[in-house]
Design a protein around this motif. Structure first.
Motif, PDB file in Angstrom:
ATOM      1  N   ARG A 145      16.937  69.360   9.689  1.00 41.57           N
ATOM      2  CA  ARG A 145      18.009  70.355   9.765  1.00 41.57           C
ATOM      3  C   ARG A 145      17.569  71.550  10.599  1.00 41.57           C
ATOM      4  O   ARG A 145      16.389  71.711  10.929  1.00 41.57           O
ATOM      5  CB  ARG A 145      18.365  70.854   8.352  1.00 41.57           C
ATOM      6  CG  ARG A 145      18.902  69.798   7.461  1.00 41.57           C
ATOM      7  CD  ARG A 145      19.338  70.257   6.100  1.00 41.57           C
ATOM      8  NE  ARG A 145      18.798  71.526   5.638  1.00 41.57           N
ATOM      9  CZ  ARG A 145      19.049  72.040   4.448  1.00 41.57           C
ATOM     10  NH1 ARG A 145      19.824  71.401   3.585  1.00 41.57           N
ATOM     11  NH2 ARG A 145      18.525  73.190   4.089  1.00 41.57           N
TER      12      ARG A 145
ATOM     13  N   MET B 112      16.867  66.255   6.028  1.00 41.21           N
ATOM     14  CA  MET B 112      17.949  65.649   5.265  1.00 41.21           C
ATOM     15  C   MET B 112      17.802  64.135   5.324  1.00 41.21           C
ATOM     16  O   MET B 112      17.397  63.577   6.339  1.00 41.21           O
ATOM     17  CB  MET B 112      19.338  66.085   5.728  1.00 41.21           C
ATOM     18  CG  MET B 112      19.551  66.337   7.151  1.00 41.21           C
ATOM     19  SD  MET B 112      21.165  67.010   7.660  1.00 41.21           S
ATOM     20  CE  MET B 112      22.365  66.335   6.610  1.00 41.21           C
TER      21      MET B 112
ATOM     22  N   THR C 287      30.001  67.707  10.294  1.00 38.65           N
ATOM     23  CA  THR C 287      30.693  68.117   9.069  1.00 38.65           C
ATOM     24  C   THR C 287      29.800  68.931   8.143  1.00 38.65           C
ATOM     25  O   THR C 287      30.304  69.630   7.275  1.00 38.65           O
ATOM     26  CB  THR C 287      31.264  66.907   8.288  1.00 38.65           C
ATOM     27  OG1 THR C 287      30.191  66.147   7.728  1.00 38.65           O
ATOM     28  CG2 THR C 287      32.142  66.049   9.174  1.00 38.65           C
ATOM     29  N   VAL C 288      28.482  68.844   8.315  1.00 40.88           N
ATOM     30  CA  VAL C 288      27.557  69.618   7.482  1.00 40.88           C
ATOM     31  C   VAL C 288      26.837  70.690   8.308  1.00 40.88           C
ATOM     32  O   VAL C 288      25.742  71.141   7.956  1.00 40.88           O
ATOM     33  CB  VAL C 288      26.552  68.709   6.732  1.00 40.88           C
ATOM     34  CG1 VAL C 288      27.268  67.881   5.676  1.00 40.88           C
ATOM     35  CG2 VAL C 288      25.770  67.825   7.682  1.00 40.88           C
TER      36      VAL C 288
ATOM     37  N   GLN D  47      25.318  70.695  11.180  1.00 36.20           N
ATOM     38  CA  GLN D  47      24.035  70.345  11.790  1.00 36.20           C
ATOM     39  C   GLN D  47      24.231  69.690  13.162  1.00 36.20           C
ATOM     40  O   GLN D  47      23.382  68.934  13.629  1.00 36.20           O
ATOM     41  CB  GLN D  47      23.237  69.424  10.862  1.00 36.20           C
ATOM     42  CG  GLN D  47      22.857  70.061   9.547  1.00 36.20           C
ATOM     43  CD  GLN D  47      21.990  71.289   9.705  1.00 36.20           C
ATOM     44  OE1 GLN D  47      21.068  71.332  10.520  1.00 36.20           O
ATOM     45  NE2 GLN D  47      22.295  72.323   8.933  1.00 36.20           N
TER      46      GLN D  47
ATOM     47  N   GLU E 194      24.897  60.504   0.876  1.00 41.03           N
ATOM     48  CA  GLU E 194      23.974  61.637   0.962  1.00 41.03           C
ATOM     49  C   GLU E 194      22.879  61.489  -0.092  1.00 41.03           C
ATOM     50  O   GLU E 194      23.178  61.264  -1.256  1.00 41.03           O
ATOM     51  CB  GLU E 194      24.738  62.939   0.766  1.00 41.03           C
ATOM     52  CG  GLU E 194      25.779  63.157   1.854  1.00 41.03           C
ATOM     53  CD  GLU E 194      26.730  64.298   1.560  1.00 41.03           C
ATOM     54  OE1 GLU E 194      27.061  64.511   0.373  1.00 41.03           O
ATOM     55  OE2 GLU E 194      27.118  64.974   2.527  1.00 41.03           O
TER      56      GLU E 194
ATOM     57  N   ASN F  22      18.862  66.944   0.611  1.00 37.75           N
ATOM     58  CA  ASN F  22      18.964  68.114   1.515  1.00 37.75           C
ATOM     59  C   ASN F  22      20.134  68.031   2.489  1.00 37.75           C
ATOM     60  O   ASN F  22      20.018  68.479   3.633  1.00 37.75           O
ATOM     61  CB  ASN F  22      17.661  68.310   2.294  1.00 37.75           C
ATOM     62  CG  ASN F  22      16.509  68.649   1.389  1.00 37.75           C
ATOM     63  OD1 ASN F  22      16.643  69.414   0.453  1.00 37.75           O
ATOM     64  ND2 ASN F  22      15.353  68.047   1.663  1.00 37.75           N
ATOM     65  N   CYS F  23      21.250  67.496   2.041  1.00 38.83           N
ATOM     66  CA  CYS F  23      22.398  67.355   2.940  1.00 38.83           C
ATOM     67  C   CYS F  23      23.269  68.615   2.967  1.00 38.83           C
ATOM     68  O   CYS F  23      24.140  68.733   3.809  1.00 38.83           O
ATOM     69  CB  CYS F  23      23.223  66.131   2.551  1.00 38.83           C
ATOM     70  SG  CYS F  23      22.335  64.587   2.870  1.00 38.83           S
ATOM     71  N   TYR F  24      22.996  69.549   2.060  1.00 41.70           N
ATOM     72  CA  TYR F  24      23.752  70.818   2.050  1.00 41.70           C
ATOM     73  C   TYR F  24      22.822  71.989   1.986  1.00 41.70           C
ATOM     74  O   TYR F  24      21.767  71.946   1.503  1.00 41.70           O
ATOM     75  CB  TYR F  24      24.718  70.874   0.867  1.00 41.70           C
ATOM     76  CG  TYR F  24      25.820  69.854   1.002  1.00 41.70           C
ATOM     77  CD1 TYR F  24      26.914  70.101   1.819  1.00 41.70           C
ATOM     78  CD2 TYR F  24      25.775  68.649   0.326  1.00 41.70           C
ATOM     79  CE1 TYR F  24      27.923  69.157   1.947  1.00 41.70           C
ATOM     80  CE2 TYR F  24      26.785  67.712   0.448  1.00 41.70           C
ATOM     81  CZ  TYR F  24      27.853  67.980   1.257  1.00 41.70           C
ATOM     82  OH  TYR F  24      28.852  67.057   1.395  1.00 41.70           O
TER      83      TYR F  24
END
Length: 87
Positions: A12, A18, A44-45, A47, A82, A85-87
């Motif tokens: 990220r 992630m 969408t996140v 990144q 997911e 660490n996706c958010y």
């Protein structure tokens, strides 16, 4: 539906890694297309622009998809699971 699971690790913008899986129809053999699906997800996140190549994303295995995943793949061409660490 059986799906191909692509194990993906992307660094990220804040340096954390992630971990997510990209799921596609088992007959999808174009890695470039799988990477593009991953890049769509990264947008969408927040990144967008992070590298996503064969270094970050590799075919892992074939599995049976539950109905909700199958519906996402039929609608969008892919689904994301997911992991970390996706958010």
């Amino acid at each position: 539906m059986k799906v191909a699971v692509w194990d993906t690790y992307v660094t990220r913008k804040d340096g954390k890694v992630m971990h997510f899986d990209i799921l596609v129809d088992e007959n999808t053999d174009d890695a470039g297309q799988v990477f593009e699906y991953g890049k769509q997800y990264l947008k969408t996140v927040l990144q967008e622009g992070q590298p996503l190549t064969s270094k970050e994303c590799r075919f892992c295995h074939i599995d049976k998809a539950p109905a909700d995943i199958e519906n996402q793949i039929l609608k969008n061409g892919f689904s994301i699971i997911e992991m970390e660490n996706c958010y």
